[in-house]
Design a protein around this motif. Structure first.
Motif, PDB file in Angstrom:
ATOM      1  N   GLY A  95      53.325  35.003  39.501  1.00  0.00           N
ATOM      2  CA  GLY A  95      54.652  36.007  38.855  1.00  0.00           C
ATOM      3  C   GLY A  95      54.711  35.067  38.021  1.00  0.00           C
ATOM      4  N   SER A  96      56.342  35.180  37.984  1.00  0.00           N
ATOM      5  CA  SER A  96      56.350  34.627  36.128  1.00  0.00           C
ATOM      6  C   SER A  96      56.829  33.289  36.311  1.00  0.00           C
ATOM      7  CB  SER A  96      58.331  35.162  36.812  1.00  0.00           C
ATOM      8  OG  SER A  96      58.484  34.555  35.167  1.00  0.00           O
ATOM      9  N   ASN A  97      56.134  32.253  35.498  1.00  0.00           N
ATOM     10  CA  ASN A  97      56.404  31.155  35.908  1.00  0.00           C
ATOM     11  C   ASN A  97      55.932  30.322  36.435  1.00  0.00           C
ATOM     12  OD1 ASN A  97      57.118  30.447  32.680  1.00  0.00           O
ATOM     13  ND2 ASN A  97      59.444  31.249  34.114  1.00  0.00           N
ATOM     14  N   GLN A  98      55.139  30.848  37.303  1.00  0.00           N
ATOM     15  CA  GLN A  98      53.892  30.199  38.898  1.00  0.00           C
ATOM     16  C   GLN A  98      52.134  30.544  38.398  1.00  0.00           C
ATOM     17  OE1 GLN A  98      55.765  30.456  41.699  1.00  0.00           O
ATOM     18  NE2 GLN A  98      57.026  30.416  40.495  1.00  0.00           N
ATOM     19  N   PRO A  99      51.679  30.060  38.892  1.00  0.00           N
ATOM     20  CA  PRO A  99      50.323  29.421  38.983  1.00  0.00           C
ATOM     21  C   PRO A  99      49.187  30.712  39.066  1.00  0.00           C
ATOM     22  CG  PRO A  99      51.479  27.623  40.361  1.00  0.00           C
ATOM     23  CD  PRO A  99      52.221  28.557  40.286  1.00  0.00           C
ATOM     24  N   GLN A 100      48.271  30.421  38.258  1.00  0.00           N
ATOM     25  CA  GLN A 100      47.626  31.691  38.659  1.00  0.00           C
ATOM     26  C   GLN A 100      46.483  31.816  40.353  1.00  0.00           C
ATOM     27  OE1 GLN A 100      45.266  33.367  34.882  1.00  0.00           O
ATOM     28  NE2 GLN A 100      47.179  32.256  33.963  1.00  0.00           N
ATOM     29  N   HIS A 101      46.858  32.863  40.214  1.00  0.00           N
ATOM     30  CA  HIS A 101      45.896  32.336  41.773  1.00  0.00           C
ATOM     31  C   HIS A 101      44.405  34.086  41.536  1.00  0.00           C
ATOM     32  CE1 HIS A 101      48.053  30.369  44.445  1.00  0.00           C
ATOM     33  NE2 HIS A 101      48.560  31.395  44.152  1.00  0.00           N
ATOM     34  N   PHE A 102      43.557  33.602  41.813  1.00  0.00           N
ATOM     35  CA  PHE A 102      42.147  34.447  40.996  1.00  0.00           C
ATOM     36  C   PHE A 102      41.493  35.296  42.546  1.00  0.00           C
ATOM     37  CE2 PHE A 102      40.931  33.170  37.106  1.00  0.00           C
ATOM     38  CZ  PHE A 102      41.019  31.812  36.842  1.00  0.00           C
ATOM     39  N   GLY A 103      40.774  35.948  41.620  1.00  0.00           N
ATOM     40  CA  GLY A 103      40.164  37.090  43.350  1.00  0.00           C
ATOM     41  C   GLY A 103      38.773  36.754  43.315  1.00  0.00           C
ATOM     42  N   ASP A 104      38.137  37.507  44.364  1.00  0.00           N
ATOM     43  CA  ASP A 104      36.489  37.239  44.411  1.00  0.00           C
ATOM     44  C   ASP A 104      35.635  36.831  43.881  1.00  0.00           C
ATOM     45  OD1 ASP A 104      36.627  37.893  47.440  1.00  0.00           O
ATOM     46  OD2 ASP A 104      37.496  35.550  47.046  1.00  0.00           O
ATOM     47  N   GLY A 105      35.789  37.408  42.483  1.00  0.00           N
ATOM     48  CA  GLY A 105      34.898  37.859  41.749  1.00  0.00           C
ATOM     49  C   GLY A 105      34.020  38.950  42.166  1.00  0.00           C
ATOM     50  N   THR A 106      33.810  39.528  40.708  1.00  0.00           N
ATOM     51  CA  THR A 106      32.491  40.419  40.337  1.00  0.00           C
ATOM     52  C   THR A 106      30.981  40.053  39.534  1.00  0.00           C
ATOM     53  OG1 THR A 106      33.972  42.355  40.991  1.00  0.00           O
ATOM     54  CG2 THR A 106      31.603  42.660  39.926  1.00  0.00           C
ATOM     55  N   ARG A 107      30.051  39.695  40.545  1.00  0.00           N
ATOM     56  CA  ARG A 107      28.942  39.163  39.732  1.00  0.00           C
ATOM     57  C   ARG A 107      28.174  40.282  39.111  1.00  0.00           C
ATOM     58  NH1 ARG A 107      26.785  34.482  39.099  1.00  0.00           N
ATOM     59  NH2 ARG A 107      27.727  33.438  40.499  1.00  0.00           N
ATOM     60  N   LEU A 108      28.161  40.664  37.975  1.00  0.00           N
ATOM     61  CA  LEU A 108      27.997  42.361  37.192  1.00  0.00           C
ATOM     62  C   LEU A 108      26.929  42.036  36.253  1.00  0.00           C
ATOM     63  CD1 LEU A 108      28.453  44.909  35.752  1.00  0.00           C
ATOM     64  CD2 LEU A 108      29.685  43.680  34.276  1.00  0.00           C
ATOM     65  N   SER A 109      25.170  42.107  36.635  1.00  0.00           N
ATOM     66  CA  SER A 109      24.027  42.001  36.139  1.00  0.00           C
ATOM     67  C   SER A 109      23.967  43.818  34.700  1.00  0.00           C
ATOM     68  CB  SER A 109      23.076  42.705  37.050  1.00  0.00           C
ATOM     69  OG  SER A 109      23.002  41.151  37.685  1.00  0.00           O
ATOM     70  N   ILE A 110      23.770  43.279  33.596  1.00  0.00           N
ATOM     71  CA  ILE A 110      23.852  44.847  33.144  1.00  0.00           C
ATOM     72  C   ILE A 110      21.870  44.744  32.447  1.00  0.00           C
ATOM     73  CG2 ILE A 110      23.953  45.892  30.728  1.00  0.00           C
ATOM     74  CD1 ILE A 110      26.055  45.823  32.453  1.00  0.00           C
ATOM     75  N   LEU A 111      21.119  45.704  33.147  1.00  0.00           N
ATOM     76  CA  LEU A 111      19.850  46.258  32.791  1.00  0.00           C
ATOM     77  C   LEU A 111      19.492  46.633  31.649  1.00  0.00           C
ATOM     78  CD1 LEU A 111      18.853  46.256  36.736  1.00  0.00           C
ATOM     79  CD2 LEU A 111      19.200  44.140  35.163  1.00  0.00           C
TER      80      LEU A 111
END
Lengths: 111, 111
Positions: A95-111
């Motif tokens: 939010g405005s002037n609030q700390p950032q919170h993260f999602g769980d992440g996506t581990r992406l592999s490009i072959l």
């Protein structure tokens, strides 16, 4: 609690494919961010958005684009995936002037 | 170029002792400071933030900020094995809208 939902935990794609990573929030926060995290390089900002249809480049935007058509959804697009885009991708919001919170992440592999 | 420096570790601390994690930053205009904890294979989790000089305590965690020395630290009292993780220091600009992360310090608490 802040809830950040990333569409996939693991994703495998081929070089040259167009890849979409989705991030969804239910907090009505203005700011959304895409990072990638690589061993030895840490967390690096790709793009961020501070409002619908607004975006700003981060430190490493090359090879990526983003879309924010609705406030709750921020998409990262790899226009033509390459092997050097194999990484952990993390969405964050604040939010405005609030700390950032993260999602769980996506581990992406490009072959 | 805004830089955030952390000792990469590993830092090994016996259970029950105080763990001290340090971070320095280059830009005197920095306004906000954050500590994130990241377990292996997981996304960063916000544990502390501090905006003003001095100490801020939350349970077993204390964040310390010294803007004159451009130094921020995290103390973990009564360390537990569950505190074993990588700790990321982040420095904010434009409020908290843009963060620059350090490389992280790997902390191991030995039973």
């Amino acid at each position: 609690d802040v809830k950040v939902t990333q569409s996939s935990r693991y994703l495998v794609k081929r070089t040259g494919e167009k890849v979409f990573l989705e991030c969804v929030q239910d907090m009505d926060h203005e700011n959304m961010f895409w990072y990638r995290q690589d061993p030895g390089l840490g967390l690096r900002l790709i793009y961020f958005s501070y409002d619908v249809k607004m975006k700003e480049k981060g430190d490493i935007p090359e090879g990526y684009s983003v879309s924010r058509e609705k406030k709750e959804r921020f998409s990262l697009i790899l226009e033509s995936a390459s092997t050097n885009q194999t990484s952990m991708y993390l969405c964050a919001l604040s939010g405005s002037n609030q700390p950032q919170h993260f999602g769980d992440g996506t581990r992406l592999s490009i072959l | 170029q805004k830089e955030v420096e952390q000792n990469s570790g590993p830092l090994s601390v016996p259970e029950g002792a105080i763990a001290s994690l340090n971070c320095t930053y280059s830009d005197r205009g920095s306004q906000s400071f954050f500590w994130y904890r990241q377990y292996s294979g997981k996304s960063p989790e916000l544990i502390m933030f501090i905006y003003s000089n001095g100490d801020k305590e939350d349970g077993r965690f204390t964040a310390q900020l010294n803007k004159a020395s451009q130094y921020v630290s995290l103390l973990i009292r009564d360390s537990q094995p569950s505190d074993s993780a990588t700790y990321l220091c982040a420095v904010g600009f434009q409020g908290a809208q843009k963060l620059v992360f350090g490389q992280g310090t790997r902390l191991t608490i030995n039973p």
